[in-house]
Design an enzyme around this catalytic site. Structure first.
Site, PDB file in Angstrom:
ATOM      1  N   HIS A  85       0.842  -1.099   0.009  1.00 11.23           N
ATOM      2  CA  HIS A  85       0.184   0.292   0.067  1.00 11.23           C
ATOM      3  C   HIS A  85       1.235   1.235   0.135  1.00 11.23           C
ATOM      4  O   HIS A  85       0.849   2.437   0.108  1.00 11.23           O
ATOM      5  CB  HIS A  85      -0.909  -0.154   0.670  1.00 11.23           C
ATOM      6  N   ASP A 221       1.648  -7.636   2.472  1.00 15.81           N
ATOM      7  CA  ASP A 221       1.373  -5.865   1.933  1.00 15.81           C
ATOM      8  C   ASP A 221       2.210  -5.540   1.817  1.00 15.81           C
ATOM      9  O   ASP A 221       3.158  -5.055   2.364  1.00 15.81           O
ATOM     10  CB  ASP A 221       0.615  -5.279   3.398  1.00 15.81           C
ATOM     11  N   SER A 655       4.403   1.867   8.636  1.00 15.32           N
ATOM     12  CA  SER A 655       3.714   1.232   7.217  1.00 15.32           C
ATOM     13  C   SER A 655       5.452   1.363   6.812  1.00 15.32           C
ATOM     14  O   SER A 655       5.239   1.693   5.882  1.00 15.32           O
ATOM     15  CB  SER A 655       2.526   1.522   6.410  1.00 15.32           C
TER      16      SER A 655
END
Ligand code: ARG
Ligand code: GLU
Length: 720
Positions: A85, A221, A655
């Protein structure tokens, strides 16, 4: 240590037993504040192994990726691992309906196939330094707040300039603890960062927005990039002649696996937290602001979803935008629910009461803080009047794509005016780029959908605010159209030249003679009248409130450190490098529910559903699963683990952060938090707050067995 503020923090740390779990710590203070505690919790590294300015340390393998995420270096040839992402915008940019890398994935099979990404950056931290004392030099106490501020800023410029003199580094300084402390960061930023590989979305975004922010989770991810440098190994803009960057440090990857109770740490760039908010501030956030924002995003998502499902090109063009709207919609929903469920406001109030009791022993401080608390009540009451308007601006009006687009013309008008006045020599050259991007807007929009969005947002704006709270121009527009916002939107798209490709082409081809046309364009008028209203009627008041609140928080947090010694005081996240540590651990988020600490490929097959987009699984992964073709990536039970949870205190910006074991080896990549604990940005609760990590064994399994890009593993240092 000169900084008296930090001296107090150190004093507290010696009396405080354990920090583990909560806290986002400053790497250069680990030795003083955390090393002992980390060792007690199982860490095998010294503070110097994690952050050092004298030798290579773990920090040299960490970058801020693209300004908002984190990435880690995993080979001596600049290979970089981050989340899917985080690379999503880049993957989408390289995708077309024919070559749909979002859907099918992308793998460079050698370096010449890696794809450049203009604008993408990777920033290393060279060192950080407490400059609090130096900043306050020549700032006499009798200065007014404004004078102090400008003196501080000019000192800051000098110190930063001196720090990077003669180097290719850059410097910036940030306040910590509401300005009780200032730290300068010296950075090195690379601008040639190429896409090496990304799994298909059914892996990299498995579970999509349905599973986002949730446990149990099965999202693979990750995406892989490579940093390129000039021949001298220094940052250089993209060129065919650039070479893979040779890092000062790259992480070893440990595939032995991890179990509940193991020490873990996350090293990265957390964005923003507000852990020291006053009770009234928590209340405003939880019961006023979050609900408005959640509601407005819900409306946008519903419309976008319909159009994106109906047309592939629209789906690709709006994919990144949709994902980011959906992401914080869900985060805020989780946050407000969690804060309510855990009685956050009452907890804050109880803490404040206890604080005043402690302070009572000192008459002067007692008076000061009682007054300060009264002022908090007053200021937040005032603030509440404006937040609603600001939220309707940021989530309602800014939710209109054309409105955001109109913002560009403000600069165009000013630059052109300057040019005409002979003040902007490079205008012509620069305008070519601007022109391309202004026209480019028309290549990717879905007009019908954008009209619907505009109508819905204007309608929500109209219904959500009372008369005195609305921008008068918007109000009159709506009244004139008898509340029919769909007609306003349709008229706008029919009549605005900025929203008409051919008319726009004529305007930008002859920009010098068209400033008037733009200024009078209905879309631009909507934008400029709105901004004028906010700049006169709202912002002057809120920025004054912000300034005063900041001063008050500066006092309050210093007061808490002085009187409430039984707590650890880490600085709020502010997009600077931090280390957080905890343990691999499941949780019991609700009565009757137990979360195990890991998930496996079995769970992907359980969720598999060919008619639900978020749960599609391609045949190749099913084959690997059926054959149990797992190689060295299986756990001791012969399963492929996908993700695990732990107690590391993380937030947005973390992230892509490396999740490291006690020896500092990579065991996974951080990518999310469990929904019940998203309130940790305001109040951390060790029982329910969990970060979600992608197990590095799943990452390698996908690269090797699924994508057939196992050649990349030859660059990595794998600990078996
Ligand atoms: N919740 C994670 C984070 O805050 C992952 C977001 C990925 N985006 C999405 N819409 N699924 O960034
Ligand atoms: N997904 C988040 C990010 O992009 C991390 C999750 C969180 O907010 O903790 O930074």
């Amino acid at each position: 240590m000169k900084n008296s503020f930090i001296a107090i923090a150190l004093l507290i740390s010696t009396s405080f037993s354990s920090f583990a779990d909560e806290g986002m710590w400053l790497p250069y203070l680990l030795k003083q504040l955390n090393e002992k505690d980390m060792k007690k919790n199982g860490c095998k590294l010294s503070a110097e192994d994690i952050y050092s300015i004298n030798k290579s340390s773990l920090k040299d393998a960490i970058v801020q990726f693209g300004g908002g995420c984190t990435g880690e270096i995993i080979s001596d040839q600049g290979l970089l691992l981050t989340n899917h992402h985080c690379g999503y915008g880049q993957i989408a940019n390289h995708s077309t309906v024919e070559k749909d890398y979002l859907t099918n994935g992308f793998w460079a099979m050698n370096k010449s196939e890696e794809l450049p990404n203009p604008g993408l950056t990777a920033m290393f931290i060279i060192r950080m330094e407490d400059v609090t004392e130096r900043l306050s030099k020549n700032v006499p106490t009798y200065f007014t707040a404004t004078q102090k501020d400008s003196a501080l800023k000019s000192n800051m410029k000098l110190i930063e300039a001196e720090a990077v003199k003669g180097t290719h580094y850059e410097a910036f300084t940030r306040p910590f603890y509401y300005g009780n402390m200032y730290i300068m960061f010296i950075t090195e930023t690379f601008t040639d960062v190429r896409l090496v590989g990304a799994p298909p979305s059914f892996i990299g975004k498995f579970g999509g927005d349905t599973d986002n922010w949730m446990w149990p989770r099965h999202t693979g991810d990750f995406s892989i990039f490579r940093i390129y440098a000039g021949k001298d190994n220094k940052p250089a803009d993209y060129s065919k002649d650039n070479v893979p960057y040779v890092p000062r440090k790259s992480l070893k990857i440990n595939i032995k696996g991890t179990e509940e109770g193991d020490f873990t740490m996350v090293y990265g760039f957390p964005g923003r937290t507000q852990e020291y908010l006053f009770s009234d501030g928590v209340d405003m956030l939880m019961s006023k602001s979050d609900p408005v924002k959640v509601d407005l995003r819900e409306k946008r998502l519903e419309i976008m979803d319909k159009y994106m499902k109906a047309d592939d090109q629209t789906r690709i063009n709006y994919a990144a935008n949709y994902a980011s709207v959906a992401n914080y919609w869900k985060k805020w929903l989780g946050e407000m629910t969690g804060l309510k469920a855990s009685n956050a406001v009452e907890k804050k109030k109880a803490w404040e009461k206890q604080f005043l009791e402690q302070v009572a022993s000192n008459a002067e401080d007692s008076k000061k803080f009682n007054e300060l608390f009264d002022e908090y009540h007053k200021l937040y009451e005032e603030y509440t009047k404006y937040t609603r308007q600001l939220d309707f601006l940021s989530e309602g009006l800014y939710g209109i794509n054309a409105f955001i687009y109109a913002r560009n013309y403000e600069k165009v008008i000013n630059d052109t005016k300057d040019f005409k006045a002979g003040k902007n020599e490079n205008f012509k050259k620069n305008f070519e780029k601007t022109k391309a991007s202004l026209l480019g807007f028309h290549k990717t929009i879905n007009r019908e959908m954008d009209i619907k969005l505009m109508a819905a947002m204007l309608d929500a704006y109209d219904k959500g605010l009372s008369k005195g709270e609305k921008v008068p121009y918007i109000d009159s527009l709506i009244v004139a159209h008898e509340g029919n916002t769909e007609r306003i939107a349709k008229d706008m798209y029919a009549n605005s030249a900025l929203l008409n490709k051919d008319k726009l082409q004529k305007i930008v081809d002859d920009i010098e003679n068209n400033i008037e046309t733009i200024s009078k364009d209905p879309l631009y008028v909507l934008y400029s009248k709105t901004m004028a209203y906010f700049n006169v009627q709202v912002r002057p008041y809120t920025s004054k409130l912000d300034q005063r609140l900041n001063e008050m928080y500066k006092e309050y947090i210093a007061g808490q450190m002085k009187y409430m010694k039984n707590k650890s005081y880490y600085p709020d996240a502010n997009s600077t490098l931090r280390l957080t540590y905890g343990k691999v651990k499941g949780s019991e988020p609700k009565d009757g529910i137990v979360y195990k600490h890991y998930t496996t490929l079995d769970g992907i097959m359980e969720k598999e559903n060919p008619v639900i987009d978020d749960y599609i699984v391609f045949p190749k992964l099913k084959e690997l699963y059926a054959k149990k073709d797992y190689g060295q990536y299986a756990d001791k039970n012969g399963k492929i683990r996908v993700a695990f949870i732990g107690t590391n205190h993380t937030t947005g910006g973390n992230s892509g952060s490396p999740v490291l074991n006690a020896k500092g080896e990579l065991i996974g990549t951080n990518f999310d938090r469990a929904w019940e604990g998203t309130m940790s940005d305001v109040m951390y609760n060790p029982d329910i707050c969990r970060n979600i990590t992608l197990d590095v064994r799943y990452t390698l399994f996908i690269i090797d067995k699924y994508a057939g890009a196992g050649y990349l593993l030859n660059e990595m240092k794998i600990v078996k």
